[in-house]
Scaffold this active site. Structure first.
Site, PDB file in Angstrom:
ATOM      1  N   PRO A   2       0.803  -1.222   0.000  1.00  0.00           N
ATOM      2  CA  PRO A   2       0.000   0.000   0.000  1.00  0.00           C
ATOM      3  C   PRO A   2       0.840   1.277   0.000  1.00  0.00           C
ATOM      4  O   PRO A   2       1.712   1.465   0.847  1.00  0.00           O
ATOM      5  CB  PRO A   2      -0.813  -0.125   1.296  1.00  0.00           C
ATOM      6  CG  PRO A   2      -0.918  -1.586   1.525  1.00  0.00           C
ATOM      7  CD  PRO A   2       0.406  -2.144   1.073  1.00  0.00           C
ATOM      8  N   GLU A   3       0.574   2.124  -0.996  1.00  0.00           N
ATOM      9  CA  GLU A   3       1.209   3.433  -1.084  1.00  0.00           C
ATOM     10  C   GLU A   3       0.136   4.484  -0.850  1.00  0.00           C
ATOM     11  O   GLU A   3      -0.983   4.158  -0.447  1.00  0.00           O
ATOM     12  CB  GLU A   3       1.901   3.589  -2.434  1.00  0.00           C
ATOM     13  CG  GLU A   3       2.950   2.515  -2.705  1.00  0.00           C
ATOM     14  CD  GLU A   3       3.656   2.681  -4.042  1.00  0.00           C
ATOM     15  OE1 GLU A   3       3.737   3.818  -4.552  1.00  0.00           O
ATOM     16  OE2 GLU A   3       4.104   1.662  -4.605  1.00  0.00           O
TER      17      GLU A   3
END
Length: 298
Positions: A2-3
């Site tokens: 996850p960014e």
């Protein structure tokens, strides 16, 4: 994985819990690698029982669940963590369950909503959940983070990185320089900016910094619109266990040996930088400012 786009999607997905009160915090039985949870579950539960959720925020790649008495649950998903309202992918990797009572936003409908819970799920157990005061957040998190990637200016990014001899792709992953960008979106934004990912920061021009920031904010906002990227492993899900769809719009990431979608002359190449895969087009991403040792290998 996850960014910023995935974490921002998680943040938006749990907005309906604002106004709810926390009834209890429990760690479901899990025989997998434990996550970092601080403080211990007994104190975590004691400090939060009866407290109202007053806001949902984000710091880079972290979700902040703001509660009364100037404290927040700081959730860092890292590689495989998910913040959910419903339907965890498996029960065996469920790490934390926050039970909630009804609040003013409970009338907000979700087709898969199971009211009354906030869940943290993590397949690999690399994520962290901490209960911190606002003062501790400033001292332990904010001080280490650069400006958020959705807010940084070209001048701000240039001031932070222009003296660095690191490759620009590697430097963009430095959360103390700019918060929120990770490996996937760094490759995508540099392609859109037409910048070779191996270019040293100290060799970038003013117009190139502007192109990088413009591309950064365009790519991140577009990815948020599509609720992030769910890759082939299927791990990332939004708050109601649905897939993101931005993966269908990737131009270079994980597209090695395919024709460049822009110039149609080059072939997307994969290289390794700082132990991470980088994807780029050697034709339309200019060969400027490379470190001499890299340039000699071309």
């Amino acid at each position: 994985m996850p960014e910023l786009p995935e974490v921002e999607t998680m943040r938006r997905g749990i907005l309906p819990i604002i106004g709810c009160k926390i009834e209890s915090v429990v760690c479901p039985r899990c025989e997998r690698k434990p996550i970092l949870l601080s403080p211990a579950i007994e104190e975590f539960d004691r400090r939060l029982r009866g407290k109202q959720v007053v806001g949902i925020g984000r710091r880079g790649k972290r979700v902040l669940v703001e509660v009364e008495e100037e404290q927040a649950i700081v959730i860092e998903p890292r590689m495989t963590g998910l913040v959910l309202l419903a339907d965890p992918p498996t029960r065996e990797h469920l790490r934390l369950q926050i039970n909630l009572n009804s609040g003013p936003n409970q009338s907000v409908s979700h087709p898969k909503r199971q009211g009354g819970q906030l869940l943290f799920w993590d397949r690999r157990g690399l994520g962290t959940v901490r209960l911190l005061t606002h003062k501790e957040i400033r001292e332990q998190i904010d001080i280490k983070l650069g400006t958020d990637a959705l807010e940084i200016t070209a001048d701000g990014l240039r001031d932070r990185l222009r003296k660095s001899q690191r490759a620009i792709k590697v430097a963009l992953l430095d959360q103390s320089a700019v918060a929120g960008v990770g490996n996937l979106y760094a490759a995508e934004l540099l392609f859109r900016a037409g910048i070779d990912p191996r270019t040293r920061c100290d060799r970038l021009s003013g117009p190139q910094w502007k192109r990088i920031v413009c591309a950064m904010q365009h790519v991140l906002n577009e990815a948020i619109l599509y609720e992030g990227s769910t890759l082939s492993d299927g791990t990332y899900r939004n708050a109601i266990n649905g897939e993101g769809s931005y993966q269908a719009h990737h131009l270079v990431y994980d597209r090695a040996q395919t024709p460049c979608p822009r110039c149609e002359e080059g072939t997307i190449q994969r290289i390794v930088q700082a132990q991470r895969s980088t994807f780029f087009c050697p034709i339309c991403q200019r060969k400027r400012g490379l470190h001499p040792t890299l340039a000699s290998r071309r």
